[in-house]
Write a protein that holds these residues in place. Structure first.
Motif, PDB file in Angstrom:
ATOM      1  N   ALA A  38       2.316  20.152  -1.112  1.00 26.80           N
ATOM      2  CA  ALA A  38       2.726  18.874  -1.466  1.00 26.80           C
ATOM      3  C   ALA A  38       3.057  17.912  -0.502  1.00 26.80           C
ATOM      4  N   SER A  39       3.739  18.563   0.504  1.00 26.88           N
ATOM      5  CA  SER A  39       4.232  17.743   1.658  1.00 26.88           C
ATOM      6  C   SER A  39       2.959  17.323   2.269  1.00 26.88           C
ATOM      7  N   ASP A  40       2.102  18.345   2.789  1.00 27.95           N
ATOM      8  CA  ASP A  40       0.775  18.251   3.283  1.00 27.95           C
ATOM      9  C   ASP A  40       0.188  17.001   2.990  1.00 27.95           C
ATOM     10  N   LYS A  41      -0.219  17.061   1.802  1.00 29.22           N
ATOM     11  CA  LYS A  41      -0.787  15.849   0.990  1.00 29.22           C
ATOM     12  C   LYS A  41      -0.048  14.512   0.921  1.00 29.22           C
ATOM     13  N   SER A  42       1.023  14.480   0.886  1.00 30.29           N
ATOM     14  CA  SER A  42       2.100  13.202   1.012  1.00 30.29           C
ATOM     15  C   SER A  42       1.787  12.880   2.331  1.00 30.29           C
ATOM     16  N   GLN A  43       2.099  13.580   3.456  1.00 32.05           N
ATOM     17  CA  GLN A  43       1.775  13.018   4.764  1.00 32.05           C
ATOM     18  C   GLN A  43       0.391  12.563   5.145  1.00 32.05           C
ATOM     19  N   SER A  44      -0.445  13.280   4.692  1.00 33.30           N
ATOM     20  CA  SER A  44      -1.729  12.972   5.003  1.00 33.30           C
ATOM     21  C   SER A  44      -2.186  11.443   4.220  1.00 33.30           C
ATOM     22  N   GLN A  45      -1.720  11.414   3.116  1.00 33.81           N
ATOM     23  CA  GLN A  45      -1.999  10.220   2.247  1.00 33.81           C
ATOM     24  C   GLN A  45      -1.112   8.958   3.075  1.00 33.81           C
ATOM     25  N   MET A  46       0.171   9.371   3.303  1.00 30.38           N
ATOM     26  CA  MET A  46       0.713   8.108   3.924  1.00 30.38           C
ATOM     27  C   MET A  46       0.033   7.799   5.247  1.00 30.38           C
ATOM     28  N   SER A  47      -0.169   8.827   6.123  1.00 23.26           N
ATOM     29  CA  SER A  47      -0.799   8.418   7.535  1.00 23.26           C
ATOM     30  C   SER A  47      -1.995   7.801   7.297  1.00 23.26           C
ATOM     31  N   ALA A  48      -2.736   7.677   6.327  1.00 22.98           N
ATOM     32  CA  ALA A  48      -4.031   7.168   6.225  1.00 22.98           C
ATOM     33  C   ALA A  48      -3.872   5.621   5.814  1.00 22.98           C
ATOM     34  N   ILE A  49      -2.772   5.376   5.350  1.00 25.29           N
ATOM     35  CA  ILE A  49      -2.163   3.800   5.151  1.00 25.29           C
ATOM     36  C   ILE A  49      -1.561   3.259   6.403  1.00 25.29           C
ATOM     37  N   THR A  50      -0.757   4.279   7.135  1.00 25.67           N
ATOM     38  CA  THR A  50       0.102   3.776   8.411  1.00 25.67           C
ATOM     39  C   THR A  50      -0.776   3.687   9.734  1.00 25.67           C
ATOM     40  N   GLY A  51      -1.742   4.414   9.631  1.00 31.15           N
ATOM     41  CA  GLY A  51      -2.763   4.695  10.620  1.00 31.15           C
ATOM     42  C   GLY A  51      -2.065   5.774  11.602  1.00 31.15           C
ATOM     43  N   SER A 109       0.928  -0.958  -0.100  1.00 30.16           N
ATOM     44  CA  SER A 109      -0.020  -0.022  -0.139  1.00 30.16           C
ATOM     45  C   SER A 109       0.783   1.273  -0.112  1.00 30.16           C
ATOM     46  N   MET A 110       1.842   1.341   0.798  1.00 31.79           N
ATOM     47  CA  MET A 110       2.825   2.260   0.922  1.00 31.79           C
ATOM     48  C   MET A 110       3.525   2.660  -0.678  1.00 31.79           C
ATOM     49  N   LEU A 111       3.961   1.442  -1.290  1.00 27.93           N
ATOM     50  CA  LEU A 111       4.477   1.658  -2.464  1.00 27.93           C
ATOM     51  C   LEU A 111       3.703   2.242  -3.370  1.00 27.93           C
ATOM     52  N   LYS A 112       2.197   1.977  -3.444  1.00 28.35           N
ATOM     53  CA  LYS A 112       1.246   2.386  -4.138  1.00 28.35           C
ATOM     54  C   LYS A 112       1.118   4.015  -4.125  1.00 28.35           C
ATOM     55  N   ALA A 113       1.158   4.249  -2.728  1.00 28.69           N
ATOM     56  CA  ALA A 113       0.804   5.605  -2.423  1.00 28.69           C
ATOM     57  C   ALA A 113       2.068   6.597  -2.623  1.00 28.69           C
ATOM     58  N   GLN A 114       3.121   6.174  -2.812  1.00 27.48           N
ATOM     59  CA  GLN A 114       4.281   6.810  -3.099  1.00 27.48           C
ATOM     60  C   GLN A 114       4.409   7.262  -4.688  1.00 27.48           C
ATOM     61  N   GLU A 115       3.790   6.295  -5.355  1.00 32.86           N
ATOM     62  CA  GLU A 115       3.632   6.253  -6.756  1.00 32.86           C
ATOM     63  C   GLU A 115       2.514   7.239  -7.139  1.00 32.86           C
ATOM     64  N   GLU A 116       1.613   7.220  -6.578  1.00 37.07           N
ATOM     65  CA  GLU A 116       0.495   8.260  -6.561  1.00 37.07           C
ATOM     66  C   GLU A 116       0.940   9.633  -6.113  1.00 37.07           C
ATOM     67  N   ILE A 117       1.754   9.811  -5.103  1.00 33.47           N
ATOM     68  CA  ILE A 117       2.293  10.893  -4.696  1.00 33.47           C
ATOM     69  C   ILE A 117       3.129  11.584  -5.674  1.00 33.47           C
ATOM     70  N   ALA A 118       3.944  10.728  -6.280  1.00 30.51           N
ATOM     71  CA  ALA A 118       4.787  11.132  -7.088  1.00 30.51           C
ATOM     72  C   ALA A 118       4.100  11.814  -8.569  1.00 30.51           C
ATOM     73  N   GLN A 119       2.910  11.296  -8.689  1.00 35.29           N
ATOM     74  CA  GLN A 119       2.035  11.806  -9.818  1.00 35.29           C
ATOM     75  C   GLN A 119       1.250  13.187  -9.474  1.00 35.29           C
ATOM     76  N   MET A 120       1.063  13.147  -8.017  1.00 32.34           N
ATOM     77  CA  MET A 120       0.385  14.410  -7.590  1.00 32.34           C
ATOM     78  C   MET A 120       1.007  15.796  -7.893  1.00 32.34           C
ATOM     79  N   GLU A 121       0.167  17.020  -8.000  1.00 33.26           N
ATOM     80  CA  GLU A 121       0.695  18.273  -8.301  1.00 33.26           C
ATOM     81  C   GLU A 121      -0.124  19.046  -7.217  1.00 33.26           C
ATOM     82  N   SER A 122       0.823  20.165  -6.625  1.00 38.34           N
ATOM     83  CA  SER A 122       0.400  20.964  -5.582  1.00 38.34           C
ATOM     84  C   SER A 122       0.822  22.249  -6.158  1.00 38.34           C
ATOM     85  N   THR A 123      -0.035  23.233  -6.058  1.00 36.25           N
ATOM     86  CA  THR A 123       0.239  24.720  -6.445  1.00 36.25           C
ATOM     87  C   THR A 123       0.366  25.802  -5.185  1.00 36.25           C
TER      88      THR A 123
END
Length: 117
Positions: free
Chosen positions: A94-107, A29-43
């Motif tokens: 971008a950092s906030d989105k990434s941390q939020s997505q990873m926290s959802a996986i790792t609890g 799940s973390m590997l999948k999330a990391q791939e998704e995070i790499a594709q995310m864009e933030s402005t």
């Protein structure tokens, strides 16, 4: 204490197996999330939208949009400050989105596993 018996009498082998499967699932799940995070864009914007920066989830600056109205050859310092502010805002988003997505996986345990996963 007898050597070599481990958890045999307490059913620990089965719990360890289940825990390993759970860890493997979390890692996938973390590997999948990391791939998704790499594709995310933030402005991020500065100067009321006069400067907009876009970054990827891997903190790579993708683009900068500067409105012509903000370009003043006599005040380059202001333009530079606006660019820095917009980029920093985008990186934080971008950092906030990434941390939020990873926290959802790792609890919420985040990076506290010290590289175990």
């Amino acid at each position: 204490m007898a050597k070599g018996k481990g958890f045999g009498g307490f059913g620990g082998g089965m719990n360890m197996q289940a825990m390993m499967k759970q860890a493997q699932k979390m890692q996938e799940s973390m590997l999948k999330a990391q791939e998704e995070i790499a594709q995310m864009e933030s402005t991020g914007t500065a100067g009321g939208g006069m400067v907009t920066a876009t970054v990827t989830g891997t903190s790579t600056l993708k683009s900068i949009d500067i409105k012509p109205d903000v370009v003043d050859p006599d005040d380059i310092d202001m333009l530079q400050d606006l660019v820095v502010a917009a980029v920093n805002e985008a990186l934080k988003a971008a950092s906030d989105k990434s941390q939020s997505q990873m926290s959802a996986i790792t609890g919420g345990i985040g990076g506290g596993l010290g590289g175990l996963l």
